[in-house]
Motif scaffolding. Structure first.
Motif, short mmCIF file in Angstrom:
data_model
loop_
_atom_site.label_atom_id
_atom_site.label_comp_id
_atom_site.label_asym_id
_atom_site.label_seq_id
_atom_site.Cartn_x
_atom_site.Cartn_y
_atom_site.Cartn_z
N GLN A 16 70.49 62.93 38.33
CA GLN A 16 69.15 63.14 38.15
C GLN A 16 68.66 64.35 37.59
O GLN A 16 69.20 65.50 38.39
N LEU A 60 73.81 61.12 42.14
CA LEU A 60 72.82 60.08 43.05
C LEU A 60 73.58 59.57 44.14
O LEU A 60 74.97 59.30 44.09
N GLU A 63 72.16 55.11 48.05
CA GLU A 63 70.93 54.65 48.47
C GLU A 63 69.75 54.98 47.08
O GLU A 63 68.98 53.83 46.77
N GLN A 64 69.77 56.16 46.44
CA GLN A 64 69.07 56.18 45.28
C GLN A 64 69.28 55.38 44.36
O GLN A 64 68.57 54.86 43.44
N ASN A 67 67.66 52.06 44.83
CA ASN A 67 66.19 52.24 44.77
C ASN A 67 65.63 52.15 42.99
O ASN A 67 64.50 51.70 42.76
#
Length: 69
Positions: A16, A60, A63-64, A67
């Motif tokens: 990210q 990442l 969990e990210q 999402n």
């Protein structure tokens, strides 16, 4: 956070940068939390390498990834 996964002669993962999610490839193993630098961009894939100093690019977590799926 997740480590990059070995894939042939390189390692693949996602990073990210400034809120954007990118596919990433590294010639070196990448552990979760490692600071990286972007060496180049190939389409929608970034070629990254370990940074000598902390940076704002991190792999990442699972969990990210959930999402954004």
């Amino acid at each position: 956070d997740e480590d990059f996964v070995a894939e042939g002669s390189h390692f693949r993962g996602r990073v990210q940068i400034h809120g954007e999610i990118w596919n990433a490839i590294s010639e070196m193993p990448v552990k979760a939390g490692d600071a990286l630098i972007v060496a180049r961009r190939d389409g929608l894939t970034l070629h990254v390498e370990p940074a000598a100093q902390p940076a704002m690019v991190f792999p990442l977590s699972k969990e990210q990834e959930k999402n954004i799926a």
